[in-house]
Motif scaffolding. Structure first.
Motif, PDB file in Angstrom:
ATOM      1  N   LEU A  51       0.837  -1.200   0.000  1.00  9.81           N
ATOM      2  CA  LEU A  51       0.000   0.000   0.000  1.00  9.81           C
ATOM      3  C   LEU A  51       0.870   1.247   0.000  1.00  9.81           C
ATOM      4  O   LEU A  51       0.568   2.227  -0.685  1.00  9.81           O
ATOM      5  N   ALA A  52       1.962   1.212   0.749  1.00  7.44           N
ATOM      6  CA  ALA A  52       2.849   2.369   0.827  1.00  7.44           C
ATOM      7  C   ALA A  52       3.563   2.604  -0.500  1.00  7.44           C
ATOM      8  O   ALA A  52       4.008   3.717  -0.784  1.00  7.44           O
ATOM      9  N   ARG A  54       2.208   2.675  -3.369  1.00  6.87           N
ATOM     10  CA  ARG A  54       1.366   3.435  -4.292  1.00  6.87           C
ATOM     11  C   ARG A  54       0.705   4.609  -3.567  1.00  6.87           C
ATOM     12  O   ARG A  54      -0.520   4.620  -3.365  1.00  6.87           O
ATOM     13  N   PRO A  55       1.493   5.608  -3.133  1.00  8.19           N
ATOM     14  CA  PRO A  55       0.901   6.737  -2.394  1.00  8.19           C
ATOM     15  C   PRO A  55      -0.084   7.536  -3.235  1.00  8.19           C
ATOM     16  O   PRO A  55      -0.954   8.228  -2.696  1.00  8.19           O
ATOM     17  N   GLU A  57      -2.461   6.369  -4.889  1.00  8.32           N
ATOM     18  CA  GLU A  57      -3.786   5.747  -4.841  1.00  8.32           C
ATOM     19  C   GLU A  57      -4.119   5.281  -3.438  1.00  8.32           C
ATOM     20  O   GLU A  57      -4.878   4.328  -3.270  1.00  8.32           O
ATOM     21  N   SER A  58      -3.565   5.927  -2.418  1.00  7.90           N
ATOM     22  CA  SER A  58      -3.701   5.358  -1.081  1.00  7.90           C
ATOM     23  C   SER A  58      -5.150   5.350  -0.607  1.00  7.90           C
ATOM     24  O   SER A  58      -5.568   4.394   0.045  1.00  7.90           O
ATOM     25  N   ARG A  61      -7.265   2.487  -2.263  1.00  2.00           N
ATOM     26  CA  ARG A  61      -6.711   1.182  -1.882  1.00  2.00           C
ATOM     27  C   ARG A  61      -6.977   0.865  -0.417  1.00  2.00           C
ATOM     28  O   ARG A  61      -7.307  -0.276  -0.073  1.00  2.00           O
ATOM     29  N   LEU A  62      -6.835   1.869   0.451  1.00  2.00           N
ATOM     30  CA  LEU A  62      -7.092   1.640   1.877  1.00  2.00           C
ATOM     31  C   LEU A  62      -8.544   1.257   2.107  1.00  2.00           C
ATOM     32  O   LEU A  62      -8.850   0.315   2.845  1.00  2.00           O
TER      33      LEU A  62
ATOM     34  N   LEU B 208       5.285   0.431   8.002  1.00  2.00           N
ATOM     35  CA  LEU B 208       5.003   1.794   7.546  1.00  2.00           C
ATOM     36  C   LEU B 208       6.214   2.701   7.767  1.00  2.00           C
ATOM     37  O   LEU B 208       6.545   3.546   6.925  1.00  2.00           O
TER      38      LEU B 208
END
Lengths: 95, 257
Positions: A51-52, A54-55, A57-58, A61-62, B208
């Motif tokens: 996920l990180a 592709r910032p 599209e966060s 996606r989240l 993260l």
């Protein structure tokens, strides 16, 4: 060039094999307890890292991950989780 | 497979047809990941050709390295004129989590040494995830899933070599999102106890933070270790509390696959 490719291949294979070979070694006390959480922790880390990556599209996606997690919890079926997640993602991306 | 069959198998020698069935089961279980792997294979082949690799070298890398992250990054580094030590180092850094997956697999299946060599060759995140999602984690299932991914990855590479320029970019469609969803489908049923929740939360926060500082595999390895230790600490604290309050110190079952 072929040499570089084979060196990369050897390095990656050594890494994949190392865990299999280490399993026989006597590990320090308490590590057995930690080992049972390896799948949970590694899978979570893989999801977060993806996920990180592709910032841009966060947000969709989240939200799609949340939808997929609910689908997985309610149904217990892997394919439904993936299907709901992808559908939510494509829908949210269009908004 | 019926329950009685499984019991006799656990007692006696595993039968060949049973291993074949598990192999096939693993192979099929990974098929959803093909829709992610093939487009990435195509994209890798196109990027490799653009970076100056020949078709044989491009395919050879998919056949031997067999790691999307390592290959895609190697190609982009090659285009920038990087030397081989950094390429090998990056390949290691991007696959560091394979150490944990191999460890977890070997602990669960206890394979004989000759069986570990091919299993390690085909060990990837995706194959591990779909095998862990199945009812039983077996080495034959992992091999089936691994071979399935190997075919998809090399098929995608070959497709990219043959007709890459004619195929639209998969990044625009967001096909890569299938992979984290697959991991999620495996993860959710595993998170049943508080200790497992603790492991997941710590791993997530650590990942993260770490992805900003280190290459992907190192971040996942570090976060995986941090989460595992956190889960174990939770268990131990729980057991101590129960002893202190006079209740039975029965350990909470963890979130193992």
């Amino acid at each position: 060039m072929i040499g570089i490719i084979l060196a990369m291949a050897a390095a990656v294979y050594a890494l994949r094999l190392s865990g299999f070979l280490l399993a026989d070694a006597s590990l320090p006390r308490g590590s057995e307890q930690a080992l049972q959480f390896v799948p949970v922790a590694t899978l979570t880390a893989l999801i977060v890292a993806s996920l990180a990556g592709r910032p841009d599209e966060s947000a969709p996606r989240l939200l799609a991950v949340a939808v997929a997690a609910i689908a997985a919890r309610r149904s217990g079926m892997a394919w439904l989780c993936i299907l709901c997640g992808m559908a939510a993602y494509w829908l949210l991306r269009r908004l | 497979m019926t329950r009685t069959q499984r019991t006799t198998l656990e007692q006696g020698e595993p039968r060949l047809e049973d291993a074949a069935a598990r192999f096939l089961h693993g192979f099929v279980a990974l098929l959803p990941l093909w829709i992610g792997a093939i487009p990435v294979g195509i994209a890798y082949a196109v990027a490799a050709r653009a970076a100056g690799l020949g078709p044989v070298q491009t395919q050879l890398m998919s056949l031997t390295v067999f790691s999307a992250a390592a290959q895609v990054s190697a190609v982009s580094l090659l285009a920038g004129g990087t030397g081989w030590p950094l390429l090998v180092g990056t390949a290691i850094a991007l696959n560091a989590q394979a150490l944990l997956l191999g460890l977890a697999t070997a602990r669960q299946t206890r394979p004989a040494l000759p069986a570990r060599l091919p299993a390690a060759w085909f060990l990837t995140d995706g194959a591990y995830a779909v095998t862990a999602a199945g009812r039983r984690f077996t080495l034959a299932g992992l091999l089936g899933a691994g071979v399935s991914m190997y075919l998809a990855w090399n098929g995608g590479t070959a497709l990219g070599l043959a007709a890459g320029h004619a195929i639209p970019s998969s990044r625009r469609l967001g096909i890569d999102f299938v992979a984290p969803l697959t991991f999620l489908a495996v993860l959710v049923p595993l998170v049943r106890t508080r200790a497992a929740v603790c492991a997941a939360v710590v791993a997530g926060v650590a990942a993260l933070l770490l992805v900003r500082l280190t290459p992907g595999g190192v971040a996942v390895l570090g976060a995986g270790l941090a989460g595992s230790v956190a889960g174990a600490c939770w268990l131990r604290r729980d057991a101590r509390d129960r002893v202190g309050s006079g209740a039975g110190a029965k350990a909470e079952p963890g979130g193992s696959a």
